[in-house]
Design an enzyme around this catalytic site. Sequence first.
Site, short mmCIF file in Angstrom:
data_model
loop_
_atom_site.label_atom_id
_atom_site.label_comp_id
_atom_site.label_asym_id
_atom_site.label_seq_id
_atom_site.Cartn_x
_atom_site.Cartn_y
_atom_site.Cartn_z
N ASP A 121 4.05 -2.22 -6.64
CA ASP A 121 3.77 -3.66 -6.59
C ASP A 121 3.10 -4.07 -7.90
O ASP A 121 2.88 -3.24 -8.78
CB ASP A 121 2.91 -4.02 -5.38
CG ASP A 121 1.64 -3.21 -5.30
OD1 ASP A 121 0.88 -3.22 -6.28
OD2 ASP A 121 1.39 -2.57 -4.26
N LYS A 141 3.55 -8.92 -5.16
CA LYS A 141 2.73 -9.26 -3.99
C LYS A 141 1.66 -10.27 -4.39
O LYS A 141 0.48 -9.95 -4.52
CB LYS A 141 2.11 -8.00 -3.40
CG LYS A 141 3.12 -7.03 -2.83
CD LYS A 141 2.47 -5.79 -2.26
CE LYS A 141 1.70 -6.09 -1.00
NZ LYS A 141 1.20 -4.86 -0.35
N MET A 252 -10.32 -5.87 -3.83
CA MET A 252 -9.42 -6.97 -3.45
C MET A 252 -10.20 -8.18 -2.94
O MET A 252 -9.88 -8.75 -1.90
CB MET A 252 -8.43 -6.49 -2.38
CG MET A 252 -7.58 -5.32 -2.82
SD MET A 252 -6.42 -4.78 -1.57
CE MET A 252 -7.52 -4.29 -0.24
#
Length: 343
Positions: A121, A141, A252
């Site tokens: 990704d 993504k 994240m």
Amino acid sequence: MTHHEPVTKRRRMIIVLSFMSVSYTQSFVSLDASLAPHTQARPIHLTAYRNDDSYDSAASSSPIAHELTITAASCPAKKPPSSLPNGGRITLLGAGPGNPDLLTLAAYKLLQDEKNLVIVDRLVSDEILGVVRGEIRRANKYPGCAEQAQNEIYQWCKQGLLEGRHVVRLKIGDPFVFGRGGEEVLEFRKFGVEPTVIPGVSAAFSAPLLASIPVTHRSISNQVVMCTGYGRNNTSPDLIQYHKEQTVVFLMAVGRLRELCDKMVTLANYPMQTPVGIVERAGCPDQRTVVGTMETIADLAEKYNVRPPSTIVVGDVVNVLLTEGDFVGEMKNSCVDVLETGQ
């Protein structure tokens, strides 16, 4: 043991846990027969969790039930084979934080194989992709389309398996540290194959250190908490209450940094002047470090346009090793001011 017994005659207790079934568990205490008359056995409360998040619990009236809970995931009778009859197989591979020098030797060998299909990704760095000699398929993504991209990844993996290829699912950091590695293993099992897992260097510990931020330091931090910025269904994580000698590492989470800081101050009692550091693209040539406080870091992140992949570190360890040399350009003035004044 009574007060008259010597230390050498202390009783021995062996606890044996036996899982009776998927939905019900029970424990037994097995004692040396010669000690049984002097010892009282107590049942232990165990809970068996299923994959659908429901659970059945074994009833217990013992006080120890409130002290010990052992969870066991519901599992199939056996794992599927490691490859399909046509030779198709899959490896779930950790890429580390972004620098090819931090790849494991096993990872490097797989990425050098020209026959492998490598599926990644957008968070995997271009530097890592530069090591790959086989075919690369990259899913973007981005926020708002992450699930669509994930489904695309699964489709590519399934296609590669049906073609009899060795599919390498390459993920940033360590796939099982907030990288939904476990979810992918379960999905690959639906394809009839058990993936080989090769861990990667986790950004939770390596990214801060690459920016001169140790996650622990004597007399500064004696505990580390790892959190994700996004829980299941895009929820926010529960926050642990402030402790001065605690480091919190967020993965994240840069996309909701302001919301996160507000909650840490209002709900978890973090002082406004708690140091916060952000390490962007750790280990890559364009790595950046932004340092502020709980009060200022969100504004600094917007000012310098900080983007994923970034690792956020909260706690006094942020300022332990940093010097002016860790910052460049316009960012240097802002961050050095924070280091010197705490504002």
